[in-house]
Structure formats: structure tokens, C-alpha cells
Design an enzyme around this catalytic site. Sequence first.
Site, mmCIF file in Angstrom:
data_model
loop_
_atom_site.group_PDB
_atom_site.id
_atom_site.type_symbol
_atom_site.label_atom_id
_atom_site.label_comp_id
_atom_site.label_asym_id
_atom_site.label_seq_id
_atom_site.Cartn_x
_atom_site.Cartn_y
_atom_site.Cartn_z
ATOM 1 N N ASN A 155 0.949 -7.284 -11.656
ATOM 2 C CA ASN A 155 0.113 -8.420 -12.085
ATOM 3 C C ASN A 155 -0.834 -7.818 -12.976
ATOM 4 O O ASN A 155 -1.705 -7.264 -12.671
ATOM 5 C CB ASN A 155 -0.690 -8.969 -10.547
ATOM 6 N N TRP A 156 -0.522 -8.516 -14.175
ATOM 7 C CA TRP A 156 -1.505 -8.128 -15.637
ATOM 8 C C TRP A 156 -2.860 -8.772 -15.556
ATOM 9 O O TRP A 156 -3.653 -8.278 -16.157
ATOM 10 C CB TRP A 156 -0.789 -8.492 -16.669
ATOM 11 N N LYS A 157 -3.027 -9.584 -14.641
ATOM 12 C CA LYS A 157 -4.332 -10.375 -14.620
ATOM 13 C C LYS A 157 -4.524 -11.016 -16.036
ATOM 14 O O LYS A 157 -3.746 -11.203 -16.732
ATOM 15 C CB LYS A 157 -5.320 -9.519 -14.014
ATOM 16 N N HIS A 178 -3.727 -15.446 -4.747
ATOM 17 C CA HIS A 178 -4.189 -14.224 -5.171
ATOM 18 C C HIS A 178 -5.810 -14.291 -4.637
ATOM 19 O O HIS A 178 -6.450 -15.615 -4.971
ATOM 20 C CB HIS A 178 -4.180 -13.671 -6.529
ATOM 21 N N GLU A 227 -8.345 -13.333 -6.039
ATOM 22 C CA GLU A 227 -9.184 -13.576 -7.124
ATOM 23 C C GLU A 227 -9.363 -15.196 -7.346
ATOM 24 O O GLU A 227 -10.209 -15.581 -7.719
ATOM 25 C CB GLU A 227 -8.790 -12.730 -8.470
ATOM 26 N N GLU A 256 -2.658 -7.975 0.532
ATOM 27 C CA GLU A 256 -3.695 -7.311 -0.474
ATOM 28 C C GLU A 256 -4.906 -7.527 0.208
ATOM 29 O O GLU A 256 -5.809 -8.264 -0.104
ATOM 30 C CB GLU A 256 -3.650 -8.276 -1.681
ATOM 31 N N GLY A 276 -8.593 -3.080 -7.305
ATOM 32 C CA GLY A 276 -9.596 -2.777 -8.343
ATOM 33 C C GLY A 276 -10.513 -1.860 -7.939
ATOM 34 O O GLY A 276 -11.510 -1.618 -8.652
ATOM 35 N N SER A 326 -5.097 -1.324 -5.316
ATOM 36 C CA SER A 326 -5.270 0.227 -5.839
ATOM 37 C C SER A 326 -3.896 1.153 -5.643
ATOM 38 O O SER A 326 -3.976 2.283 -5.253
ATOM 39 C CB SER A 326 -6.401 0.908 -5.118
ATOM 40 N N GLY A 362 -1.832 -4.125 -9.985
ATOM 41 C CA GLY A 362 -2.884 -4.561 -10.949
ATOM 42 C C GLY A 362 -2.976 -3.599 -11.908
ATOM 43 O O GLY A 362 -2.144 -3.304 -12.776
ATOM 44 N N GLY A 363 -4.133 -2.656 -11.692
ATOM 45 C CA GLY A 363 -4.649 -1.707 -12.860
ATOM 46 C C GLY A 363 -3.275 -0.692 -13.221
ATOM 47 O O GLY A 363 -3.082 -0.635 -14.658
HETATM 48 P P1 13P Z 1 -5.285 -3.161 -8.517
HETATM 49 O O1 13P Z 1 -3.716 -2.487 -8.286
HETATM 50 O O2 13P Z 1 -5.949 -3.016 -9.685
HETATM 51 O O3 13P Z 1 -6.185 -2.863 -7.226
HETATM 52 O O4 13P Z 1 -5.020 -4.643 -8.208
HETATM 53 C C1 13P Z 1 -4.133 -5.251 -7.340
HETATM 54 C C2 13P Z 1 -3.999 -6.581 -7.417
HETATM 55 O O5 13P Z 1 -4.719 -7.580 -7.267
HETATM 56 C C3 13P Z 1 -2.506 -6.988 -7.507
HETATM 57 O O6 13P Z 1 -2.242 -8.284 -7.301
#
Ligand code: 13P
Length: 252
Positions: free
Chosen positions: A9-11, A97, A99, A169, A175, A215, A236-237
Site C-alpha cells: 500500500n503505497w499510500k 483502511h 486512514e 491492521e 507507521g 510496521s 506500507g512503508g
Molecule cells: P506501515 O507498514 O507503514 O506500518 O503501514 C501499514 C499499512 O497501513 C498498510 O496498509
Amino acid sequence: MRKGIIAGNWKMNLTPDESVSLVEEVWERIANLDRVEVVVCPPFISIPRVRELLDSRKMRIHLGAQNMHWEESGAYTGEISPVMLKFYGVTHVIIGHSERRQYFGETDQAVNRKVLSALFHDLTPIMCVGESLKERESGHTKDVVVTQVKRGLFEVPGNLARRVIIAYEPVWAIGTGKAASGGDAQDVAHLIREVLTELYNEEISEEVRIQYGGSVSPDNISDFMSMPDIDGALVGGASIKSESFAELVRLA
Ligand code: 13P
């Protein structure tokens, strides 16, 4: 046997040029691996360029989106429909998600509409659930997750539910560099399977794939992948750097 699935997920990161470069770099490192499914979910405007690249080089990477509207078209300024995603060969879509729930007011009902619409359009929804830090500290993890799963899958028939991917999640792990332990994530994944058995039956519950997200890194992916009820990760990251994403795929 459920196939492992690692989704990035590149956000809100990477321009179309950067997106293409990242996919090229990742592919160079994972082209000889095919035991897990790999999905990248770039921002909407990168989707056409990434599609072109995947097709032209015959890369075995699936294309996902980070969100969608449930309607096919209409007066919904700023939104993208499932039909538009299908046009570019998108196969997966992240729905609900944390967010989006937190910053864009997405409710369980909206999540449910999107899940139904995605399935109807033959897209694979990656439905996200997870508790906040406050909910965890007050001992409500299980209620929160059970409620989100049940509401998200409301009126989803069993023959479609088996295609849903559920990503657990925990919000506090996203993050922050503080991932859940493999054991804690397994407990919740197992609970999700119990809910699926209650809603449908054991066969469907065993078929649905469950990811952990929050994470995830090359240092902890093996812990999660070794858990019986966890089939992959939503990352994510670590998915926006080619070395770490490719390494995650390799380890998975
Ligand atoms: P991180 O891997 O950066 O913690 O993000 C997880 C995430 O929200 C994937 O959708």
C-alpha cells in the site's frame, strides 16, 4: 491451500515516474519467485503507467487500488469508480483502511457498500479491520474486530465472501515501527476465522485469506508468515523501497 499474498500500500507516495521505477526495481529482484502473490497499490494517477509497464514486460505483479467509490458513475466529485479501475486492469482494491476511516470518515456501512460493489465488479477487496490504541488498552480489541468484520461483510453471500481478503491492521502498529507480535496477530486472525465460520461455514472460513498489516518489515515478516491463520501482509512503508519490498516477498 491458501496462497500467500504480499500487498504494498503505497499510500500518498510516489509520482507516476517514481511508481514505474519502483515496480521495475522490485521486479528485477523478484522475477524468479512465484510462490506468493504480489500486489502493488499505487496512487490512482500512477495506475495507467504501472499497468502499461506490467503488460509490456509481462510482470507477474497484480495491480491494486487504495480505495474506490461503490457507484459505477455519478455526481461524486473526486471519486473513482470500480468500472474505472477495471478499465486499467486493476484486480484488487483496499477497502476501509484505518486512514480512510480516521481521516475521511469512512463508516462500516460505507466499507460494506464498497466490499459488495468490488465483488460485484469482480475486484478482490482487501478489507481492513483493526483496533485503535485506546480500544486495545481498554480491552476491546476483539469486539472491535468482530464488529468490523460482521458489518463489513453484511449481506455478502458466501460464494462471494470466499474471495474477500481481510487485512488485520491494528491502528497503533501502522507507521509506528511497533508491529504486533506474531502471536497477538495470530489470535486476532483466528478470531476472524471463527467469525467467518459463524457467518458462513468452515469451508469458506478456511478459504478466506487473512493478512497482517502494521510496521511489517523484513525483520518480522517471517514471524507473521509462520502463523497458521496469517496468509500474508499488507505493507506500507517497507513497500515503497525496492530492497525491502523485494526482500519481504522473498522471505514470504
Ligand atoms: P506501515 O507498514 O507503514 O506500518 O503501514 C501499514 C499499512 O497501513 C498498510 O496498509
